[in-house]
Design a protein around this motif. Structure first.
Motif, PDB file in Angstrom:
ATOM      1  N   LYS A   1     -18.565   5.861  -8.056  1.00 29.46           N
ATOM      2  CA  LYS A   1     -17.882   6.674  -9.055  1.00 29.46           C
ATOM      3  C   LYS A   1     -16.818   7.534  -8.375  1.00 29.46           C
ATOM      4  O   LYS A   1     -17.140   8.477  -7.641  1.00 29.46           O
ATOM      5  CB  LYS A   1     -18.896   7.559  -9.791  1.00 29.46           C
ATOM      6  N   PRO A   2     -15.545   7.224  -8.570  1.00 31.05           N
ATOM      7  CA  PRO A   2     -14.484   7.977  -7.907  1.00 31.05           C
ATOM      8  C   PRO A   2     -14.418   9.423  -8.381  1.00 31.05           C
ATOM      9  O   PRO A   2     -14.752   9.743  -9.529  1.00 31.05           O
ATOM     10  CB  PRO A   2     -13.213   7.209  -8.269  1.00 31.05           C
ATOM     11  N   VAL A   3     -13.951  10.293  -7.469  1.00 29.71           N
ATOM     12  CA  VAL A   3     -13.815  11.721  -7.768  1.00 29.71           C
ATOM     13  C   VAL A   3     -12.393  12.145  -7.440  1.00 29.71           C
ATOM     14  O   VAL A   3     -11.895  11.923  -6.326  1.00 29.71           O
ATOM     15  CB  VAL A   3     -14.797  12.569  -6.934  1.00 29.71           C
ATOM     16  N   ILE A   4     -11.724  12.758  -8.408  1.00 29.79           N
ATOM     17  CA  ILE A   4     -10.380  13.280  -8.212  1.00 29.79           C
ATOM     18  C   ILE A   4     -10.418  14.781  -8.460  1.00 29.79           C
ATOM     19  O   ILE A   4     -11.186  15.257  -9.315  1.00 29.79           O
ATOM     20  CB  ILE A   4      -9.371  12.583  -9.158  1.00 29.79           C
ATOM     21  N   ALA A   5      -9.639  15.547  -7.691  1.00 36.04           N
ATOM     22  CA  ALA A   5      -9.683  17.001  -7.821  1.00 36.04           C
ATOM     23  C   ALA A   5      -8.295  17.597  -7.711  1.00 36.04           C
ATOM     24  O   ALA A   5      -7.453  17.136  -6.926  1.00 36.04           O
ATOM     25  CB  ALA A   5     -10.578  17.597  -6.741  1.00 36.04           C
ATOM     26  N   TYR A   6      -8.078  18.643  -8.511  1.00 40.52           N
ATOM     27  CA  TYR A   6      -6.920  19.505  -8.331  1.00 40.52           C
ATOM     28  C   TYR A   6      -7.457  20.875  -7.971  1.00 40.52           C
ATOM     29  O   TYR A   6      -8.219  21.473  -8.728  1.00 40.52           O
ATOM     30  CB  TYR A   6      -6.080  19.572  -9.605  1.00 40.52           C
ATOM     31  N   LYS A   7      -7.091  21.369  -6.799  1.00 38.08           N
ATOM     32  CA  LYS A   7      -7.532  22.693  -6.357  1.00 38.08           C
ATOM     33  C   LYS A   7      -6.352  23.624  -6.262  1.00 38.08           C
ATOM     34  O   LYS A   7      -5.356  23.323  -5.611  1.00 38.08           O
ATOM     35  CB  LYS A   7      -8.238  22.629  -4.997  1.00 38.08           C
ATOM     36  N   LEU A   8      -6.470  24.776  -6.902  1.00 40.32           N
ATOM     37  CA  LEU A   8      -5.435  25.787  -6.779  1.00 40.32           C
ATOM     38  C   LEU A   8      -5.335  26.250  -5.332  1.00 40.32           C
ATOM     39  O   LEU A   8      -6.320  26.251  -4.594  1.00 40.32           O
ATOM     40  CB  LEU A   8      -5.766  26.986  -7.666  1.00 40.32           C
ATOM     41  N   GLY A   9      -4.134  26.657  -4.929  1.00 46.06           N
ATOM     42  CA  GLY A   9      -3.995  27.264  -3.620  1.00 46.06           C
ATOM     43  C   GLY A   9      -3.064  26.552  -2.676  1.00 46.06           C
ATOM     44  O   GLY A   9      -2.736  27.075  -1.617  1.00 46.06           O
ATOM     45  N   ARG A  10      -2.640  25.343  -3.011  1.00 41.04           N
ATOM     46  CA  ARG A  10      -1.759  24.615  -2.082  1.00 41.04           C
ATOM     47  C   ARG A  10      -0.414  25.332  -1.934  1.00 41.04           C
ATOM     48  O   ARG A  10       0.137  25.399  -0.845  1.00 41.04           O
ATOM     49  CB  ARG A  10      -1.566  23.182  -2.561  1.00 41.04           C
ATOM     50  N   SER A  11       0.075  25.911  -3.010  1.00 38.33           N
ATOM     51  CA  SER A  11       1.297  26.708  -2.935  1.00 38.33           C
ATOM     52  C   SER A  11       0.915  28.182  -2.866  1.00 38.33           C
ATOM     53  O   SER A  11      -0.219  28.563  -3.153  1.00 38.33           O
ATOM     54  CB  SER A  11       2.167  26.484  -4.179  1.00 38.33           C
ATOM     55  N   ALA A  12       1.858  29.040  -2.474  1.00 36.09           N
ATOM     56  CA  ALA A  12       1.584  30.482  -2.428  1.00 36.09           C
ATOM     57  C   ALA A  12       1.226  31.003  -3.807  1.00 36.09           C
ATOM     58  O   ALA A  12       0.319  31.825  -3.974  1.00 36.09           O
ATOM     59  CB  ALA A  12       2.809  31.217  -1.883  1.00 36.09           C
ATOM     60  N   GLN A  13       1.929  30.501  -4.836  1.00 32.02           N
ATOM     61  CA  GLN A  13       1.641  30.929  -6.201  1.00 32.02           C
ATOM     62  C   GLN A  13       0.246  30.491  -6.618  1.00 32.02           C
ATOM     63  O   GLN A  13      -0.510  31.245  -7.231  1.00 32.02           O
ATOM     64  CB  GLN A  13       2.681  30.352  -7.160  1.00 32.02           C
ATOM     65  N   GLY A  14      -0.126  29.271  -6.261  1.00 35.02           N
ATOM     66  CA  GLY A  14      -1.459  28.779  -6.596  1.00 35.02           C
ATOM     67  C   GLY A  14      -2.538  29.555  -5.886  1.00 35.02           C
ATOM     68  O   GLY A  14      -3.599  29.828  -6.448  1.00 35.02           O
ATOM     69  N   ALA A  15      -2.298  29.922  -4.629  1.00 31.18           N
ATOM     70  CA  ALA A  15      -3.289  30.700  -3.882  1.00 31.18           C
ATOM     71  C   ALA A  15      -3.498  32.055  -4.527  1.00 31.18           C
ATOM     72  O   ALA A  15      -4.623  32.543  -4.657  1.00 31.18           O
ATOM     73  CB  ALA A  15      -2.828  30.871  -2.439  1.00 31.18           C
ATOM     74  N   GLU A  16      -2.405  32.686  -4.976  1.00 36.99           N
ATOM     75  CA  GLU A  16      -2.521  33.983  -5.635  1.00 36.99           C
ATOM     76  C   GLU A  16      -3.295  33.857  -6.944  1.00 36.99           C
ATOM     77  O   GLU A  16      -4.177  34.672  -7.245  1.00 36.99           O
ATOM     78  CB  GLU A  16      -1.126  34.552  -5.902  1.00 36.99           C
ATOM     79  N   LEU A  17      -3.006  32.829  -7.729  1.00 33.31           N
ATOM     80  CA  LEU A  17      -3.710  32.606  -8.987  1.00 33.31           C
ATOM     81  C   LEU A  17      -5.191  32.373  -8.737  1.00 33.31           C
ATOM     82  O   LEU A  17      -6.047  32.912  -9.435  1.00 33.31           O
ATOM     83  CB  LEU A  17      -3.105  31.415  -9.723  1.00 33.31           C
ATOM     84  N   SER A  18      -5.506  31.591  -7.726  1.00 34.96           N
ATOM     85  CA  SER A  18      -6.891  31.282  -7.413  1.00 34.96           C
ATOM     86  C   SER A  18      -7.678  32.536  -7.110  1.00 34.96           C
ATOM     87  O   SER A  18      -8.808  32.710  -7.562  1.00 34.96           O
ATOM     88  CB  SER A  18      -6.957  30.326  -6.218  1.00 34.96           C
ATOM     89  N   GLN A  19      -7.070  33.455  -6.371  1.00 37.47           N
ATOM     90  CA  GLN A  19      -7.775  34.668  -5.983  1.00 37.47           C
ATOM     91  C   GLN A  19      -7.904  35.624  -7.156  1.00 37.47           C
ATOM     92  O   GLN A  19      -8.967  36.197  -7.384  1.00 37.47           O
ATOM     93  CB  GLN A  19      -7.047  35.337  -4.822  1.00 37.47           C
ATOM     94  N   THR A  20      -6.841  35.810  -7.923  1.00 39.79           N
ATOM     95  CA  THR A  20      -6.877  36.802  -8.987  1.00 39.79           C
ATOM     96  C   THR A  20      -7.701  36.335 -10.170  1.00 39.79           C
ATOM     97  O   THR A  20      -8.316  37.140 -10.854  1.00 39.79           O
ATOM     98  CB  THR A  20      -5.454  37.144  -9.468  1.00 39.79           C
ATOM     99  N   HIS A  21      -7.761  35.040 -10.407  1.00 43.29           N
ATOM    100  CA  HIS A  21      -8.488  34.545 -11.582  1.00 43.29           C
ATOM    101  C   HIS A  21      -9.993  34.604 -11.388  1.00 43.29           C
ATOM    102  O   HIS A  21     -10.740  34.891 -12.305  1.00 43.29           O
ATOM    103  CB  HIS A  21      -8.063  33.100 -11.880  1.00 43.29           C
ATOM    104  N   THR A  22     -10.461  34.365 -10.179  1.00 44.59           N
ATOM    105  CA  THR A  22     -11.895  34.273  -9.954  1.00 44.59           C
ATOM    106  C   THR A  22     -12.489  35.490  -9.285  1.00 44.59           C
ATOM    107  O   THR A  22     -13.691  35.712  -9.348  1.00 44.59           O
ATOM    108  CB  THR A  22     -12.227  33.069  -9.060  1.00 44.59           C
ATOM    109  N   GLY A  23     -11.659  36.288  -8.632  1.00 37.72           N
ATOM    110  CA  GLY A  23     -12.194  37.381  -7.847  1.00 37.72           C
ATOM    111  C   GLY A  23     -12.806  36.913  -6.545  1.00 37.72           C
ATOM    112  O   GLY A  23     -13.468  37.666  -5.856  1.00 37.72           O
ATOM    113  N   VAL A  24     -12.601  35.672  -6.159  1.00 38.49           N
ATOM    114  CA  VAL A  24     -13.153  35.114  -4.930  1.00 38.49           C
ATOM    115  C   VAL A  24     -11.994  34.658  -4.055  1.00 38.49           C
ATOM    116  O   VAL A  24     -11.077  34.001  -4.526  1.00 38.49           O
ATOM    117  CB  VAL A  24     -14.074  33.909  -5.218  1.00 38.49           C
ATOM    118  N   ILE A  25     -12.042  35.012  -2.773  1.00 37.97           N
ATOM    119  CA  ILE A  25     -11.004  34.558  -1.860  1.00 37.97           C
ATOM    120  C   ILE A  25     -11.160  33.056  -1.649  1.00 37.97           C
ATOM    121  O   ILE A  25     -12.216  32.566  -1.251  1.00 37.97           O
ATOM    122  CB  ILE A  25     -11.100  35.301  -0.518  1.00 37.97           C
ATOM    123  N   ALA A  26     -10.094  32.335  -1.895  1.00 44.38           N
ATOM    124  CA  ALA A  26     -10.180  30.881  -1.843  1.00 44.38           C
ATOM    125  C   ALA A  26     -10.246  30.346  -0.417  1.00 44.38           C
ATOM    126  O   ALA A  26     -10.724  29.255  -0.181  1.00 44.38           O
ATOM    127  CB  ALA A  26      -8.972  30.270  -2.565  1.00 44.38           C
TER     128      ALA A  26
END
Length: 292
Positions: free
Chosen positions: A239-264
């Motif tokens: 069963k293949p698994v595909i993922a999109y993870k926030l954080g690859r760009s600077a903007q994505g990294a900022e969104l990842s941290q502010t949305h979850t409260g967890v340092i990515a």
């Protein structure tokens, strides 16, 4: 029953704190479950009402005629600890918590989070959330969610299981997938991962024959060991698994941290980890939708 069965095939569901006002968010799970034809037993728990949307309600979990397999807690954050305590006392195997207001909400929220962890520690009860908008089995009518996207009753059925940290993103994946003719087996909103993590949930449902592939929307990685176990199990089942993870760009990294409260964490580390797990990482949300 095992965890995967409680997640996708519960026989008895309790809706705790459901609203009697059909326009309210907490009234949606009952409406969706009825509209989608859920065939199991459905219990409504509301201390202030004898009925909810015309159906009988019980004053407490302890008053129910049978122990539920899965309790969806729809009450406000201040009532969650007491309700989860009742679930633990009854041995309810799985509890999903809709409310936020825990670790992301300052000192008071962190205190509630610590209290919730203490309540479930060492018990037989597992918890999905808090801040989980719910879980859906698109193939059997188990539409246990408060996500307005599931007011759509003609969800195309297929073999894709979507796991997302963001509840709102699930609606976007559903709508975009429908435009592309994608069929879905199920969806889970992970929320804050106070107990169950994405790896554990996906590992628990991986052997389900109705699921043929997985799409993950990751804001961060909790419990990397469980995510890797899932990836190994998915590969074993083909069963293949595909993922999109926030954080690859600077903007994505900022969104990842502010949305979850967890340092990515460093994105390069996450990238190497996903590659080592055999999880195909895409660079954009569009790539995730196109990849499924």
């Amino acid at each position: 029953m095992i965890l995967g069965e409680y997640l996708l095939h519960p026989r008895r569901i309790a809706l705790v704190g459901a609203s009697d006002n059909p326009a309210n968010t907490t009234a949606r799970p009952l409406q969706f479950l009825r509209a989608s034809g859920f065939a199991g037993d459905l219990f409504h728990v509301n201390a202030g009402r004898a009925t909810v949307l015309g159906e009988r309600a019980w004053g407490s979990l302890g008053a129910l005629p049978e122990r539920p397999d899965h309790a969806f807690v729809l009450a406000a954050s201040g009532a969650v600890e007491d309700i989860v305590s009742q679930c633990v006392a009854l041995g309810v195997p799985l509890v999903t918590v809709l409310a936020g207001g825990f670790g992301e909400e300052g000192e008071a929220g962190r205190a509630r989070e610590a209290g919730l962890k203490e309540i479930i520690a060492g018990s037989a009860t597992r918890l999905l959330g808090p801040n989980s908008i719910g879980i859906v089995n698109a193939l059997n009518g188990m539409t246990l969610t408060a996500n307005a996207a599931f007011s759509e009753t003609n969800i195309p059925k297929g073999d894709v299981f979507v796991a997302s940290h963001s509840g709102s993103i699930i609606g976007a994946i559903l709508s975009r997938g429908m435009e592309r003719g994608v069929g879905f087996a199920g969806f889970v909103s992970m929320g804050a991962e106070l107990d169950l993590t994405m790896g554990e949930v996906c590992e628990a449902v991986c052997a389900d024959p109705s699921i043929g592939r997985f799409a993950l929307f990751l804001e961060t990685i909790h419990n990397g060991a469980a995510l890797k176990r899932f990836a190994v199990a998915a590969a074993r089942h083909g069963k293949p698994v595909i993922a999109y993870k926030l954080g690859r760009s600077a903007q994505g990294a900022e969104l990842s941290q502010t949305h979850t409260g967890v340092i990515a964490g460093e994105d390069a580390i996450a990238d190497a980890f996903l590659r080592d797990c055999g999880i195909a990482r895409v660079d954009s949300f569009d790539g995730l939708v196109e990849g499924i």
